[in-house]
Design an enzyme around this catalytic site. Structure first.
Site, PDB file in Angstrom:
ATOM      1  N   LEU A 234       1.071  -1.446   0.010  1.00 29.30           N
ATOM      2  CA  LEU A 234       0.134  -0.073  -0.418  1.00 29.30           C
ATOM      3  C   LEU A 234       1.017   1.422  -0.366  1.00 29.30           C
ATOM      4  O   LEU A 234       2.152   1.342   0.686  1.00 29.30           O
ATOM      5  CB  LEU A 234      -1.244   0.001   1.448  1.00 29.30           C
ATOM      6  CG  LEU A 234      -1.486   0.880   1.644  1.00 29.30           C
ATOM      7  CD1 LEU A 234      -2.747   1.525   0.338  1.00 29.30           C
ATOM      8  CD2 LEU A 234      -2.290   1.763   2.957  1.00 29.30           C
ATOM      9  N   ASP A 235       0.341   1.689  -0.869  1.00 27.05           N
ATOM     10  CA  ASP A 235       0.852   3.499  -1.286  1.00 27.05           C
ATOM     11  C   ASP A 235       2.539   3.487  -1.352  1.00 27.05           C
ATOM     12  O   ASP A 235       3.176   4.364  -0.875  1.00 27.05           O
ATOM     13  CB  ASP A 235       1.010   3.927  -0.079  1.00 27.05           C
ATOM     14  CG  ASP A 235      -0.776   4.852  -0.074  1.00 27.05           C
ATOM     15  OD1 ASP A 235      -1.154   4.574  -1.015  1.00 27.05           O
ATOM     16  OD2 ASP A 235      -0.891   5.031   0.825  1.00 27.05           O
ATOM     17  N   GLU A 236       3.195   2.144  -1.954  1.00 21.94           N
ATOM     18  CA  GLU A 236       4.999   2.197  -1.601  1.00 21.94           C
ATOM     19  C   GLU A 236       5.341   1.610  -2.779  1.00 21.94           C
ATOM     20  O   GLU A 236       6.211   0.998  -2.837  1.00 21.94           O
ATOM     21  CB  GLU A 236       5.660   0.754  -0.571  1.00 21.94           C
ATOM     22  CG  GLU A 236       5.054   1.251   0.951  1.00 21.94           C
ATOM     23  CD  GLU A 236       5.868   0.421   1.696  1.00 21.94           C
ATOM     24  OE1 GLU A 236       6.204  -0.313   1.551  1.00 21.94           O
ATOM     25  OE2 GLU A 236       4.983   0.696   3.348  1.00 21.94           O
TER      26      GLU A 236
END
Length: 291
Positions: A234-236
């Site tokens: 997530l979000d990486e």
């Protein structure tokens, strides 16, 4: 990659990456000479840490009977020798782009405006949302709107419907324009390398609800945004573009939100533009962006 072969003769774009070794440039230019190619733009980069080579070339050819499909098939022999990952397609072919959005419409509105004025090299066959808030905005641009509700119980069915729309509309790129749903690992893998997300750059400091309120309470002096490829982390995912704007003690939480929206819209638009111009190459957990 778009299946649009574009006009015969070009212009075309070739991007490639492979382990660095001698004669790569020589073989690529030899391929262009074979087709009487004329280079319009050429950029290259070697990652010294991984010893990996990256290249982007824009060119046209004298043989006006040649299209992108023919060149792509012919380049396969060169790519095999050097273990290349490559794309070759018509330089002006628009990416068919599916936009996902929830209730915050600023990024969607910005993308639609830029698309409508010809500033983005994309087509938008459809907009998908888990809410109905964007339906009127989509209608104002004559873009079909699909309401696909998401609950914990029907999340698998909702993602299956999303992937059906990707296939149905022959989508090249999926843009999460403040789509406030976490995609499952299987869906992320299905969209790997062709899904872009946008989020504020307070992470990982201010997670969860009301990040701008948290930022206000900590007295932040910079508000920013990050556009990245979607992965199961997530979000990486690999970062494509980031930017910030300065704020100060006079900014209220609402003004911080407004500043954040402006940065988010600009950063996402640049990421979509560069991807659709085939200027972004994956480099492991990073990207090479030939601007």
């Amino acid at each position: 990659m778009s299946t649009d072969p574009g006009p015969v003769g070009g212009p075309f774009v070739l991007t490639l990456s492979c382990p660095d070794r001698p004669r790569i440039v020589n073989e690529v230019t030899g391929f262009l000479v074979k087709h009487s190619g004329n280079i319009r733009e050429s950029q290259m980069y070697v990652d010294q840490d991984t010893d990996h080579f990256f290249m982007r070339i824009s060119f046209d050819v004298a043989d006006h009977g040649v299209d992108a499909n023919t060149l792509r098939a012919d380049f396969a022999a060169v790519a095999e020798v050097f273990d290349m990952t490559y794309q070759l397609w018509a330089a002006r072919a628009p990416h068919r782009t599916l936009i996902l959005v929830s209730k915050h419409l600023h990024c969607l509105n910005d993308l639609l405006f830029r698309w409508g004025t010809g500033a983005l090299q994309i087509e938008i066959p459809a907009i998908v949302s888990n809410h109905k808030d964007a339906s009127r905005l989509a209608a104002s641009y004559d873009v079909p709107f699909h309401h696909v509700p998401v609950t914990p119980e029907d999340k698998p069915a909702a993602e299956a419907r999303l992937l059906e729309l990707v296939d149905e509309h022959r989508i090249d790129l999926v843009v999460l324009a403040r789509y406030m749903q976490v995609l499952s690992d299987p869906t992320c893998r299905a969209l790997e390398g062709r899904a872009i997300n946008i989020h504020h750059s307070f992470l990982p400091s201010f997670k969860g609800a009301r990040p701008y309120q948290q930022a206000f309470e900590r007295g932040v002096k910079l508000v920013g945004a990050t556009a990245h490829y979607v992965t199961g982390d997530l979000d990486e995912g690999p970062i494509i573009e980031q930017d910030v704007t300065r704020v100060d003690h006079t900014h209220s939480p609402e003004q911080l939100v407004a500043a954040g929206r402006d940065v988010e819209a600009a950063v996402l638009a640049r990421a979509v533009a560069w991807h659709s111009q085939t200027r972004v190459l994956r480099n492991g957990n990073r990207t090479v962006v030939f601007r």
